[in-house]
Enzyme design. Structure first.
Site, short mmCIF file in Angstrom:
data_model
loop_
_atom_site.label_atom_id
_atom_site.label_comp_id
_atom_site.label_asym_id
_atom_site.label_seq_id
_atom_site.Cartn_x
_atom_site.Cartn_y
_atom_site.Cartn_z
N LYS A 261 3.46 1.35 13.70
CA LYS A 261 4.12 0.72 12.55
C LYS A 261 5.65 0.75 12.67
CE LYS A 261 0.36 1.90 9.44
NZ LYS A 261 -0.04 2.59 8.20
N LYS B 90 -2.92 2.93 15.92
CA LYS B 90 -2.08 1.98 15.19
C LYS B 90 -0.59 2.30 15.38
CE LYS B 90 -3.95 3.16 11.13
NZ LYS B 90 -4.18 3.45 9.72
N CYS C 167 -12.69 1.32 -0.21
CA CYS C 167 -12.25 2.10 0.95
C CYS C 167 -13.33 3.12 1.34
CB CYS C 167 -10.95 2.83 0.66
SG CYS C 167 -10.45 3.78 2.11
N CYS D 234 -2.93 3.89 -3.71
CA CYS D 234 -3.66 3.14 -2.67
C CYS D 234 -4.91 2.53 -3.28
CB CYS D 234 -4.04 4.08 -1.53
SG CYS D 234 -5.37 5.20 -1.97
N ARG E 140 1.68 -3.30 13.95
CA ARG E 140 1.19 -4.01 12.75
C ARG E 140 2.31 -4.74 12.02
NH1 ARG E 140 -3.50 -0.45 10.20
NH2 ARG E 140 -4.69 -0.08 12.09
N CYS F 183 -7.35 9.91 -0.51
CA CYS F 183 -7.66 10.82 0.60
C CYS F 183 -6.36 11.16 1.32
CB CYS F 183 -8.69 10.20 1.54
SG CYS F 183 -7.99 9.11 2.80
N ARG G 50 -6.61 -8.63 6.00
CA ARG G 50 -5.20 -8.37 5.70
C ARG G 50 -4.36 -9.35 6.50
NH1 ARG G 50 -3.96 -2.41 7.21
NH2 ARG G 50 -5.17 -2.00 5.34
N CYS H 90 -2.02 6.32 2.57
CA CYS H 90 -1.70 4.89 2.47
C CYS H 90 -0.70 4.56 1.36
CB CYS H 90 -2.98 4.09 2.26
SG CYS H 90 -4.17 4.33 3.60
FE1 SRM Z 1 -3.94 2.76 5.23
C1 SRM Z 1 -6.86 3.46 6.75
C2 SRM Z 1 -5.50 0.75 3.04
C3 SRM Z 1 -0.94 1.61 4.20
C4 SRM Z 1 -2.41 5.42 6.72
N1 SRM Z 1 -5.86 2.17 5.00
C5 SRM Z 1 -6.92 2.54 5.77
C6 SRM Z 1 -8.17 1.72 5.41
C7 SRM Z 1 -8.19 0.51 6.29
C8 SRM Z 1 -9.50 2.48 5.44
C9 SRM Z 1 -10.29 2.41 6.72
O1 SRM Z 1 -9.79 2.81 7.79
O2 SRM Z 1 -11.44 1.97 6.66
C10 SRM Z 1 -7.81 1.36 3.94
C11 SRM Z 1 -8.47 0.11 3.39
C12 SRM Z 1 -8.69 0.23 1.92
C13 SRM Z 1 -9.16 -1.02 1.29
O3 SRM Z 1 -10.24 -1.01 0.67
O4 SRM Z 1 -8.48 -2.03 1.37
C14 SRM Z 1 -6.30 1.39 3.98
N2 SRM Z 1 -3.35 1.35 3.96
C15 SRM Z 1 -4.14 0.68 3.08
C16 SRM Z 1 -3.33 -0.15 2.11
C17 SRM Z 1 -4.00 -1.46 1.71
C18 SRM Z 1 -3.04 0.71 0.88
C19 SRM Z 1 -2.53 -0.02 -0.35
O5 SRM Z 1 -3.16 0.19 -1.39
O6 SRM Z 1 -1.56 -0.75 -0.27
C20 SRM Z 1 -2.03 -0.29 2.91
C21 SRM Z 1 -2.05 -1.49 3.82
C22 SRM Z 1 -0.77 -1.61 4.59
C23 SRM Z 1 -0.68 -2.85 5.42
O7 SRM Z 1 -0.48 -3.90 4.83
O8 SRM Z 1 -0.75 -2.74 6.65
C24 SRM Z 1 -2.08 0.97 3.77
N3 SRM Z 1 -2.01 3.36 5.49
C25 SRM Z 1 -0.92 2.81 4.87
C26 SRM Z 1 0.21 3.67 5.00
C27 SRM Z 1 1.58 3.44 4.39
C28 SRM Z 1 2.54 2.80 5.32
O9 SRM Z 1 2.18 2.43 6.44
O10 SRM Z 1 3.69 2.68 4.93
C29 SRM Z 1 -0.22 4.78 5.71
C30 SRM Z 1 0.61 6.05 6.03
C31 SRM Z 1 1.60 5.83 7.11
C32 SRM Z 1 0.96 6.08 8.44
O11 SRM Z 1 0.39 5.17 9.01
O12 SRM Z 1 1.02 7.23 8.90
C33 SRM Z 1 -1.61 4.56 6.03
N4 SRM Z 1 -4.53 4.16 6.56
C34 SRM Z 1 -3.77 5.20 7.00
C35 SRM Z 1 -4.58 6.06 7.82
C36 SRM Z 1 -4.12 7.36 8.51
C37 SRM Z 1 -3.54 7.07 9.84
C38 SRM Z 1 -3.23 8.32 10.61
O13 SRM Z 1 -2.27 8.32 11.38
O14 SRM Z 1 -3.94 9.30 10.48
C39 SRM Z 1 -5.88 5.51 7.83
C40 SRM Z 1 -7.12 6.04 8.54
C41 SRM Z 1 -7.13 5.76 9.99
O15 SRM Z 1 -6.31 5.04 10.54
O16 SRM Z 1 -8.03 6.31 10.62
C42 SRM Z 1 -5.81 4.32 7.01
FE1 SF4 Z 2 -8.47 4.73 1.60
FE2 SF4 Z 2 -7.40 7.11 1.94
FE3 SF4 Z 2 -5.99 4.95 2.51
FE4 SF4 Z 2 -6.50 5.51 0.01
S1 SF4 Z 2 -5.28 6.79 1.41
S2 SF4 Z 2 -6.75 3.51 0.95
S3 SF4 Z 2 -8.50 6.42 0.10
S4 SF4 Z 2 -7.80 5.59 3.57
#
Ligand code: SRM
Ligand code: SF4
Length: 564
Positions: free
Chosen positions: A209, A207, A433, A427, A142, A472, A73, A476
């Site tokens: 943000k 993380k 993922c 997402c 980030r 899930c 990324r 995201c």
């Molecule tokens: Fe996310 C984890 C994809 C925005 C909350 N996110 C992941 C991972 C890296 C899975 C992993 O940990 O192995 C996913 C990779 C999937 C893949 O195959 O690429 C993933 N997140 C994404 C993206 C690519 C979704 C999309 O389709 O656009 C977004 C990338 C953003 C970026 O450029 O940085 C993405 N993730 C978000 C958002 C939305 C936002 O930030 O506005 C959230 C919710 C906001 C937040 O952070 O609370 C988000 N992602 C998570 C979480 C839950 C974090 C938590 O506090 O519990 C995880 C899991 C973790 O961190 O353990 C996670």
């Molecule tokens: Fe993966 Fe869950 Fe984030 Fe979707 S919401 S990209 S399934 S970690």
């Protein structure tokens, strides 16, 4: 708190500035994977180890290790790059990765399917373009987001520049990135890592943000961020930011200690105090965040544990000044502007709908080909939005016709898509993922076609409804802030959440714990009929659900989950 630190804490402090054994792990050709510690470390460098989940069973049958590959990324503050950078990134993605650039919900892009041996060449490609992926993931600040559309305010550019300033101000100081990926000078054996006053040796508990919104547009869901900044101006002048803390969406099914939380607005900071204030907030989280349980370590839990007032006072103590009272603002929408918009300086920008951020040629809507030809002309810049869309930026009026012709040639028009589809987000989820319990971007387009049919049936064709899906509960695609949110629970099964507002100010709530497609469609069919019949004039679907089915209760986070 006791001192039972989570395993990730030792990994960070023992890493010598995020180096660990990563270089050795990358050089190891025997396996396509990295060891467990290296998998955690590589995140700070902007990459995740993944595997093709569609192929797991076949690989296991053949007694082969899973088909490991890496997602990288990029860190692109405000999602802003040049036409030439886009062109070269697409080349690199074709050569080293799956060929399909994915625009994320945080205004940047990622490549999927990079095998280990192609990671360094990919990183070198980024570097040659003046780009990098450092801190795009990991327990650090980030990618910093900022409302993409320059037509939002006369002072947009000044606000937009803050995204980059903040990102650089909060960037880790380690030289590990250059050393590991770009053949930079090696840290001498036994020498301590570079000093990092903000992250120290331990980095953040989790993380972090930051997003900037320019009212009335809340494209980035400012309240879903650890720190949300709401730009405040007067006439043509930009004054500073209202500041919100403690937003975050991730949760875990069945663990009621975890919950999505909407950020609290705690005051206003003038623009010249922004960088200092943010630095101190990050430092407070560094010092007080939970380092024992990673599920409870985001800033939102620190804020709830210590209290919003305590947090505000701690900021004021560390900064040695008082926050002003928050200034009035109003959000009225989150969707992107599609087609041409003119900004205050007379430059033009063209918003392109990219379904779920997947840049590919699909059914005659050929974004990948269009982007190649358009960026070859170098008549525009490229900007990503927090809704996973694209903007061709800073076009001179005289060049609009040439771009229009290329868009037409590649089938890029927006009238064939419904308003709800153009505002929807899904997402990534399957197959890359590792945390996905259900489909995301591979399924939502089909489901929306069916929901479109229901909207048509009930005369709601011209009513945009925010629909978001994740595979899930991590959130995201920000489904907790949608009018209709689908949160994956198992293959083909989603929690159905309703009652969020169109502007992104209010979290939605669980309406049905687990539904399959048939039940989704039956439920929405009934609710759309009821909405058409009983809603007030100009009432949004989310507001109607909130007022009637959820009796107007407003929650920030924890309470909502407990009450729903
Ligand atoms: Fe996310 C984890 C994809 C925005 C909350 N996110 C992941 C991972 C890296 C899975 C992993 O940990 O192995 C996913 C990779 C999937 C893949 O195959 O690429 C993933 N997140 C994404 C993206 C690519 C979704 C999309 O389709 O656009 C977004 C990338 C953003 C970026 O450029 O940085 C993405 N993730 C978000 C958002 C939305 C936002 O930030 O506005 C959230 C919710 C906001 C937040 O952070 O609370 C988000 N992602 C998570 C979480 C839950 C974090 C938590 O506090 O519990 C995880 C899991 C973790 O961190 O353990 C996670
Ligand atoms: Fe993966 Fe869950 Fe984030 Fe979707 S919401 S990209 S399934 S970690």
């Amino acid at each position: 708190m006791s001192e039972k630190l989570s395993a990730n804490e030792g990994m960070k402090t023992g890493s010598r500035g995020l180096r660990g054994t990563l270089a050795d792990g990358l050089a190891n050709q025997i396996t396509g994977g990295l060891d467990e510690v290296e998998q955690q470390l590589v995140k700070f460098h902007g990459s995740y180890q993944q595997d093709d989940r569609d192929r797991r069973a076949e690989r296991e049958r053949k007694k082969l290790e899973w088909a490991y590959s890496y997602m990288i990324r990029l860190r692109i503050s405000g999602g802003d790059i040049t036409a030439n950078q886009w062109l070269k990134l697409q080349d690199s993605c074709d050569e080293n990765a799956s060929g399909i650039i994915k625009i994320t919900t945080r205004q940047t892009i990622q490549f999927h399917g990079i095998v280990k041996a192609r990671m360094k060449p990919t990183m070198k490609d980024f570097d040659a373009l003046g780009l990098d992926s450092i801190a795009a993931c990991g327990d650090v600040n980030r990618n910093v987001m900022c409302g993409a559309n320059p037509a939002l305010a006369p002072y947009h550019e000044e606000v937009f520049e803050f995204a980059d300033k903040i990102s650089l101000h909060l960037l880790p100081k380690t030289g590990a990135f250059r050393e590991i990926w770009l053949d930079g000078k090696k840290l001498a054996e036994g020498a301590p890592a570079e000093e990092d006053p903000l992250y120290q040796e331990r980095y953040l508990p989790r993380k972090f943000k930051i997003a900037i919104a320019l009212p009335p547009h809340n494209e980035n869901d400012v309240f879903a961020n650890d720190i949300g900044l709401i730009a405040i101006g007067e006439g043509d002048e930009f004054l500073g930011f209202n500041i919100a803390i403690g937003g975050g969406l991730g949760a875990t099914h069945g663990n009621s200690a975890t919950y999505p939380r909407r950020g609290d607005v705690i005051g206003f900071i003038p623009k010249n105090k922004t960088l200092d204030t943010l630095w101190q907030i990050v430092a407070i989280q560094r010092d007080h965040g939970n380092r024992e349980d990673r599920k409870l370590s985001r800033l939102k839990y620190t804020v709830d544990r210590l209290g919003v007032e305590w947090f505000k006072e701690e900021i004021e103590k560390r900064c040695d000044y008082k926050l002003d009272e928050a200034k009035p603002y109003e959000f009225s929408y989150r969707g992107d502007a599609f087609g041409w918009v003119e900004d205050y300086q007379g430059k033009w920008h063209y918003g392109i709908f990219v379904e779920n951020g997947v840049v590919n040629d699909v059914n005659g809507y050929n974004i990948k080909s269009a982007m190649r030809e358009i960026t070859e002309t170098e008549k525009c810049g490229v900007r990503f939005t927090g809704n996973q869309n694209l903007m061709l930026s800073y076009v001179d009026a005289k060049n609009k016709a040439a771009i229009d012709a290329l868009l037409l040639k590649h089938g890029i028009a927006h009238d064939q898509y419904s308003k709800s589809r153009k505002e929807a987000i899904a997402c990534v989820a399957m197959p890359t993922c590792p945390l996905a319990l259900a489909e995301g971007q591979r399924y939502l387009p089909d489901l929306i076609t069916k929901i479109d049919g229901l909207q048509d049936k009930h005369g709601l064709k011209d009513t945009p409804i925010t629909i978001r899906m994740t595979g899930c509960p991590n959130g995201c695609g920000r489904p907790y802030l949608a009018e209709i949110g689908f949160v994956g629970k198992a293959a083909g099964k989603y929690a159905l959440r309703l009652g969020g507002d169109y502007e992104g100010e209010r979290l939605n709530q669980v309406y049905k714990e687990e539904v399959d497609e048939a039940e989704i469609l039956e439920t929405l069919d009934n609710l759309f009929a009821e909405f058409t019949d009983k809603s007030n004039d100009n009432e949004r679907f989310g507001d109607y659900m909130h007022r009637t089915h959820f009796k107007g209760q407003v929650f920030i986070g924890a309470d909502q989950e407990k009450n729903s």
